[in-house]
Motif scaffolding. Structure first.
Motif, short mmCIF file in Angstrom:
data_model
loop_
_atom_site.label_atom_id
_atom_site.label_comp_id
_atom_site.label_asym_id
_atom_site.label_seq_id
_atom_site.Cartn_x
_atom_site.Cartn_y
_atom_site.Cartn_z
N GLN A 211 0.80 -1.37 0.14
CA GLN A 211 -0.06 0.05 -0.09
C GLN A 211 0.94 1.43 0.00
O GLN A 211 0.53 2.30 -0.82
N ALA A 212 2.08 1.18 0.60
CA ALA A 212 3.02 2.51 0.74
C ALA A 212 3.75 2.60 -0.62
O ALA A 212 3.65 3.68 -1.08
N MET A 213 3.95 1.43 -1.10
CA MET A 213 4.58 1.54 -2.44
C MET A 213 3.77 2.21 -3.70
O MET A 213 3.85 3.14 -4.34
N SER A 214 2.39 1.76 -3.57
CA SER A 214 1.31 2.26 -4.41
C SER A 214 1.12 3.69 -4.15
O SER A 214 1.07 4.28 -5.14
N ALA A 215 0.93 4.08 -2.79
CA ALA A 215 0.59 5.38 -2.53
C ALA A 215 1.79 6.23 -2.86
O ALA A 215 1.61 7.43 -3.36
N CYS A 216 3.04 5.73 -2.61
CA CYS A 216 4.10 6.54 -3.20
C CYS A 216 4.32 6.93 -4.50
O CYS A 216 4.57 8.14 -4.93
N GLN A 242 -4.49 8.43 5.07
CA GLN A 242 -3.94 6.99 5.31
C GLN A 242 -2.46 7.33 5.70
O GLN A 242 -1.93 6.29 6.16
N GLY A 243 -1.94 8.57 5.65
CA GLY A 243 -0.49 8.91 6.02
C GLY A 243 0.34 9.18 4.77
O GLY A 243 0.42 8.11 3.93
N VAL A 244 1.23 10.23 4.81
CA VAL A 244 2.09 10.62 3.63
C VAL A 244 3.29 9.56 3.69
O VAL A 244 3.78 9.54 4.85
#
Length: 566
Positions: A211-216, A242-244
């Motif tokens: 999820q963090a990789m996709s958001a980044c 969701q958090g930066v």
């Protein structure tokens, strides 16, 4: 039961040592007798003229002694493999050679390995260690409950060791087997549960990483290149909630804060050099003497005395802002630069936490720009410049907001006289940087820099709602102690789950909107009510404020806050 087993094993070992020493003495006595006999026979052979053909192949007295001893050793001695005072004998590899060598083995205290073995051809005997398993070199004694005690004791050793133990009854044996099976089943269940939990945690970790990789990728490819048009989009706000991602957090924070003060690199360099000079002068002339009051004659550059003390107290668990730490000089320089930039404000305690958190995400110049702009926001201006009327408005607005959203807890706090200032002041001054774990603080700042001061008070209500059950049963000391020392294990996802109900917006025409309002609406109403009394005398202001709707505990605090200072 375990103590009995331990006592039994201890007595068993002592008995084996005694038997071992007795056996050694007996064997040495026999060896001496056999050696004397061998020497006597050798002398007789020499008298008869018998001699060996060569010195290499001739039997020496020692070898004859060893031969005789070897041939006459008992069956028990040969199989016991004792290592105390043994002689090891070897023959040459060539068949024609009869030369034997003997070497001394260093004595050690080892028990007979075959004493209780169950090899074929030997009488079955009870061995308390036969079913024990070894794990990491530790012998388990719990399996003693499965061993059968001897029903008859023909052996003198067994009679000596275990004559005091009765044979297990069938009922006791079955009970021990059942206990053993229950232990095994419980261990298997515990291991299965632990394995399931590990698998769940790994799956959750992989999900969050993905999820963090996709958001980044979304932030870098779609949002940051088109910041002005994308920052207010629904997708951007969802990702923000969701958090930066930490890799781009500094850049997002810098964009979210902006540069309304128009601080240029040249302006920053100018005040930075002035701060360096002030630090040098201060160190050379005054050292760390903070006896001179800060802010004399309206100029608070003298507050540098407090900076030296507070920098080392910033995020002490990280160990990077303390003296000789990698961020010590950077933090001290940033704060001193701000003191030179705003001498009318100077340094106020807890500024170091805000500046330190910004330095963890950005380089010194963008960190200073963000810090100066955050300090110019209305909430920070009211508290850091001690503007009492504005502080009063925020306290009254939060008190009403608290009573609206958490009625039962608000009534309990009012009953035990827990005022908002007892816990809210530190949360506002440090923006939760001193109260919450660092990762949770960063998530709170993500949304605070997006939604401004309103989210500070929503976060405060989220903390209260998260621990509402325990706070309702606590007294004054318990409540204040808990809220001023929040647990380090506080979960960010859990906190945001409790903040989320306060993020909803009420339609203007719905029934709920008439009874429930958002924080900024309540604050606006308080400001309107407070505006007419600001121009009045201090006594009139105090009486007018006391007539406003607020809790009894807050009313007494507001009265003290609005008293004119000497």
């Amino acid at each position: 039961m375990f103590s009995k087993d331990l006592s039994l094993i201890t007595s068993f070992e002592e008995a084996l040592c005694s038997l071992h020493l007795a056996a050694r003495e007996e064997r040495e006595r026999k060896e001496r007798e056999e050696a004397e006999k061998a020497k006597e026979e050798l002398r007789k052979e020499e008298d008869c003229g018998l001699s060996c053909t060569s010195t290499d192949t001739r039997l020496t007295p020692d070898s004859a002694i060893g031969d005789s001893v070897e041939s006459k050793r008992s069956s028990l001695d040969r199989k016991s493999d004792l290592s105390v005072g043994d002689w090891e004998e070897t023959e040459a590899d060539t068949p024609s050679s009869s030369t034997r060598t003997r070497r001394r083995i260093i004595p050690s205290i080892n028990f007979a390995k075959g004493l209780f073995s169950r090899k074929e051809g030997r009488t079955s005997s009870w061995n308390p260690f036969s079913k024990m398993k070894e794990a990491n070199g530790v012998v388990h004694t719990t399996s003693l409950i499965l061993e059968e005690r001897p029903s008859h004791m023909n052996s003198a050793i067994l009679k000596f060791l275990f004559s005091h133990l009765p044979a297990k009854s069938a009922e006791e044996a079955n009970r021990h087997k059942q206990m053993h099976q229950e232990i095994i089943v419980a261990n298997k269940r515990r291991e299965a549960k632990a394995e399931k939990e590990r698998a769940r945690q790994m799956e959750e970790k992989n999900r969050l990483e993905e999820q963090a990789m996709s958001a980044c990728r979304m932030w870098n490819d779609q949002i940051l290149p088109k910041w002005d048009e994308m920052r207010a989009s629904k997708r951007c706000r969802e990702l923000w909630w969701q958090g930066v991602p930490s890799s781009i957090r500094g850049k997002v924070w810098s964009l979210a804060v902006g540069n309304g003060l128009n601080i240029t690199p040249e302006l920053y360099d100018c005040y930075s050099k002035r701060a360096e000079q002030k630090l040098i002068e201060y160190t050379e002339t005054k050292g760390f003497d903070s006896s001179e009051p800060c802010g004399s004659n309206g100029n608070r550059e003298n507050s540098l005395a407090q900076v030296h003390l507070d920098v080392s107290r910033t995020f002490p668990s990280l160990g990077i802002f303390q003296k000789d730490g990698p961020y010590y000089d950077s933090l001290q320089k940033l704060i001193c630069t701000y003191v030179c930039y705003r001498p009318d404000v100077g340094y106020v305690q807890s500024m170091s936490f805000i500046a330190g958190l910004l330095l963890l995400q950005m380089e010194p110049y963008p960190a200073f720009v963000a810090f100066a702009n955050i300090m110019s926001r209305p909430l920070q201006t009211a508290f850091f410049q001690l503007q009492q009327p504005e502080m009063t408005e925020y306290f009254i607005a939060f008190d009403r907001y608290f009573a609206q959203e958490l009625k039962e807890l608000h009534a309990h706090f009012d009953e035990i006289d827990v005022r908002p200032d007892l816990y809210l002041i530190e949360w506002v001054y440090t923006l939760f940087a001193k109260s919450l774990p660092l990762d949770v603080t960063c998530r709170v700042w993500d949304v605070f820099l997006r939604d401004d001061e309103e989210f500070v008070f929503k976060t405060a209500l989220g903390i209260l709602r998260m621990h509402e059950k325990s706070l309702l049963s606590a007294d004054f000391e318990g409540v204040v102690s808990f809220l001023t020392h929040l647990p380090d294990s506080l979960s960010g996802s859990e906190l945001f789950r409790h903040i989320e109900p306060f993020m909803r917006s009420y339609p203007v025409n719905c029934e709920t909107a008439r009874s429930k309002k958002r924080f900024f609406q309540i604050l606006s109403e308080v400001k309107e009510q407070f505006k007419p009394v600001r121009s009045e005398s201090s006594s009139t202001v105090e009486s007018s404020v006391q007539s406003m709707k607020m809790s009894k505990s807050l009313s007494s605090f507001i009265g003290d806050l609005l008293k004119p200072s000497d």
